[in-house]
Design a protein around this motif. Structure first.
Motif, PDB file in Angstrom:
ATOM      1  N   ILE A 464      -3.211  -3.650   3.468  1.00 40.02           N
ATOM      2  CA  ILE A 464      -2.403  -2.631   4.065  1.00 40.02           C
ATOM      3  C   ILE A 464      -0.813  -3.172   3.708  1.00 40.02           C
ATOM      4  N   LEU A 465      -0.617  -4.371   3.710  1.00 39.62           N
ATOM      5  CA  LEU A 465      -0.059  -5.298   2.890  1.00 39.62           C
ATOM      6  C   LEU A 465       0.649  -4.374   1.568  1.00 39.62           C
ATOM      7  N   SER A 466      -0.230  -4.359   0.822  1.00 34.68           N
ATOM      8  CA  SER A 466       0.408  -3.621  -0.343  1.00 34.68           C
ATOM      9  C   SER A 466       0.568  -1.751  -0.389  1.00 34.68           C
ATOM     10  N   ARG A 467       0.139  -1.432   0.219  1.00 35.14           N
ATOM     11  CA  ARG A 467       0.427  -0.142   1.258  1.00 35.14           C
ATOM     12  C   ARG A 467       1.828  -0.483   1.081  1.00 35.14           C
ATOM     13  N   LYS A 468       2.651  -0.459   2.542  1.00 37.07           N
ATOM     14  CA  LYS A 468       3.687  -1.098   2.684  1.00 37.07           C
ATOM     15  C   LYS A 468       4.732  -0.900   1.848  1.00 37.07           C
ATOM     16  N   ASN A 469       4.998  -1.439   0.963  1.00 37.31           N
ATOM     17  CA  ASN A 469       4.983  -1.830  -0.433  1.00 37.31           C
ATOM     18  C   ASN A 469       4.771  -1.089  -1.271  1.00 37.31           C
ATOM     19  N   ILE A 470       4.459  -0.523  -1.708  1.00 33.34           N
ATOM     20  CA  ILE A 470       4.213   0.484  -2.212  1.00 33.34           C
ATOM     21  C   ILE A 470       5.210   2.173  -1.707  1.00 33.34           C
TER      22      ILE A 470
END
Length: 578
Positions: A464-470
């Motif tokens: 979830i955090l990775s998608r937020k950063n992307i």
């Protein structure tokens, strides 16, 4: 000796070994958790540790079982290595009880005549619906088989006095002075390695002595060799274990090898001392006196030889303990220096700590190992949860990526540990287990499944955090504050779950209100944060996507709380005595 007599002898030896294992298994089941309580309560100093090891091994008739419990307690942090060494010293003294039991009941009282009637009582007890009576039945049957096997061994061993040529050949082994002592010492060592039981080797030595195969001084050398052989067996078992298991096994080796060295240096005076003690205590001829020989096992000389050999076994371990108990901390330092911890401690943490070489002799001790591994699993899972909080607060992309990789690794570790523990429990379940043990094993299957799901949750949060950063979204201060509050509540829930696991393992779990309170706290926080975010979205419509990511993480944390309350509820059903 014909082929039938030879196989009869091997069969009698197998019966003796099986009876010893069955008796030890039954004793351990009857004693149950009281042994663990005694072990943890009476090790505040080396002398208490020695008494504890002596007492437990005298009760369960298995120094190996005592050593396994000791190693698991060291790994759990309940015993220091120095305390464990004291218990191992006591276990060495305790295992000499077997020699006295065999010498007295097997040779002099000939309890084998009562073995068949005793097996009737064992059978009746084993058919009881109550676990404790079944365990007592197992103990009685094992006790009976042990002495039946001993009786058959005595009858199957040929009397060399009827074959003078063979007797002369055997005597030549004992005619080389100190070289013969070393030869018989090596023979005792190898025989113990082959049979994997110092008690069985001791029984064979007593038979050989009573039949006149070997003189008293050479039988004593065999006993010293048996003390070395039993430590080699322990080291082989520990070779696939963890660092602490190897250190405990090595300390056992140092203890016994040191003892054999001083006993060889003072060999003749030591034997004279043993003979004098035997003569004084029992009013029998001195078995170490010049010209002493055994004519018949039932003779006075035969009794003196049997008691003398048992006395040597006891005094050897007693004197060795009195010499070395003052140096337990030094021995601990020495084995820690010899067996170094791996340089990469991270890798060591993620290996199984307590399950090393397959199930133990009894399911009860195996379940203890598995439970300790589950507590370790829970602690590893908590580490992963702490990484999720660090990832939420990390603004640097490179550092975040490192944390994300750690969370992925923790998920893989959770899968591997669950598989290893489940495989171990499968092996334990194939054995003969009591109803209460079966209930515990079923609960443990459920618990490791919940812990594996916790590992998946950490990896889910990282995605979830990775998608937020992307998508280049940022959490505002209120969202970060909310997420940290949820993360801290999750850590509190972990502490409650681990406390309940530990209490259940010690047999002290009474209720799980701490887990319910932690779960309620998580649900309340989740509901409050969800209402606040929905209100903010309705009012402004800004940062909608970031709010969705934030809510997804909060929901993932709340599900982690569900998994943890499930663990405590499984413990409540299986481990709280009603």
């Amino acid at each position: 000796m014909g082929i039938l007599e030879f196989f009869t002898l091997l069969g009698a030896l197998g019966m003796f070994l099986y009876g010893m294992n069955l008796m030890s298994s039954g004793l351990q089941k009857v004693a149950g958790e009281r042994l663990r309580g005694l072990l943890s309560a009476m090790t505040s100093n080396p002398f208490k540790g020695v008494l504890t090891g002596l007492g437990i091994t005298s009760i369960i008739q298995s120094s190996s079982a005592t050593t396994v419990m000791v190693v698991s307690f060291v790994n759990a942090g309940l015993l220091t290595l120095a305390q464990a060494i004291g218990v191992i010293m006591g276990a060495n003294i305790g295992t000499t009880v077997t020699a006295w039991m065999v010498a007295w009941l097997g040779f002099k009282a000939d309890i084998s005549t009562l073995a068949i009637p005793l097996m009737l009582f064992g059978f009746l007890f084993s058919n009881s619906k109550k676990d404790q009576r079944k365990n007592i039945g197992e103990l009685i049957i094992g006790f009976s088989l042990l002495f039946l096997g001993l009786s058959f061994m005595k009858e199957s061993v040929p009397d060399l006095r009827e074959t003078p040529q063979v007797l002369e050949f055997v005597k030549t082994w004992a005619s080389h002075g100190f070289g013969s002592v070393l030869l018989f010492l090596a023979f005792g060592t190898v025989l113990t390695l082959v049979l994997q039981s110092s008690s069985a080797t001791m029984a064979i030595t007593l038979i050989m002595l009573s039949m006149g195969w070997v003189p008293f001084n050479m039988a004593c050398a065999m006993v010293l060799g048996e003390n070395i052989g039993t430590t080699i067996t322990a080291n082989i078992a520990a070779s696939v274990g963890n660092t602490q298991a190897k250190r405990a096994a090595l300390s056992h080796t140092i203890f016994n090898v040191f003892g054999v060295i001083w006993a060889l240096i003072l060999y003749n005076p030591f034997l004279q001392f043993v003979g004098s003690i035997t003569e004084t205590l029992f009013g029998l001829p001195n078995p170490a006196a010049e010209g002493f020989s055994v004519t018949e096992a039932e003779s006075v000389e035969g009794t003196a030889a049997l008691y003398g050999l048992s006395m040597l076994h006891t005094l050897f371990n007693l004197i060795n303990t009195l010499l070395l108990v003052w140096f337990t901390k030094r021995i601990a330092q020495a084995v820690s220096w010899i067996v170094r911890a791996p340089k990469n401690q991270e890798k060591e943490v993620f290996k199984l700590k307590y399950i090393s070489a397959g199930p133990l002799a009894t399911p009860e001790l195996s379940v203890e190992q598995a439970f300790e591994e589950i507590i370790h699993f829970a602690q590893i899972s908590k580490n992963g949860a702490e990484y999720t909080q660090a990832a939420i607060n990390e603004a640097d992309s490179d550092k975040f990526e490192s944390l994300r990789e750690e969370l992925v690794k923790y998920e893989e570790i959770s899968d591997r540990i669950e598989y290893e523990i489940a495989t171990f429990l499968n092996d334990v379940s194939t054995g003969e287990i009591s109803e209460s043990t079966s209930v515990k094993i079923k609960a443990m299957y459920k618990i490791i499944g919940e812990l594996e799901s916790l590992g998946d949750s950490g990896e889910t949060i990282s995605r979830i955090l990775s998608r937020k950063n992307i998508h280049k979204k940022e959490f505002d201060a209120n969202a970060i504050k909310s997420l940290n509050a949820m993360a801290e509540a999750v850590i509190t829930a972990y502490d409650a779950m681990i406390a309940n696991l530990t209490a259940a393992h010690k047999g002290e779990l009474q209720e799980i209100s701490n887990a319910y309170n932690a779960e309620e706290r998580l649900n309340t926080l989740r509901n409050n944060f969800r209402d606040t975010m929905i209100e903010n979205i309705d009012n402004s419509g800004k940062n909608y996507q970031a709010s969705v990511y934030c809510m997804d993480i909060i929901n993932a944390y709340e599900r982690m709380g569900d998994f943890m309350i499930n663990v405590s509820q499984d413990l409540e059903r299986a481990f709280i005595r009603r």
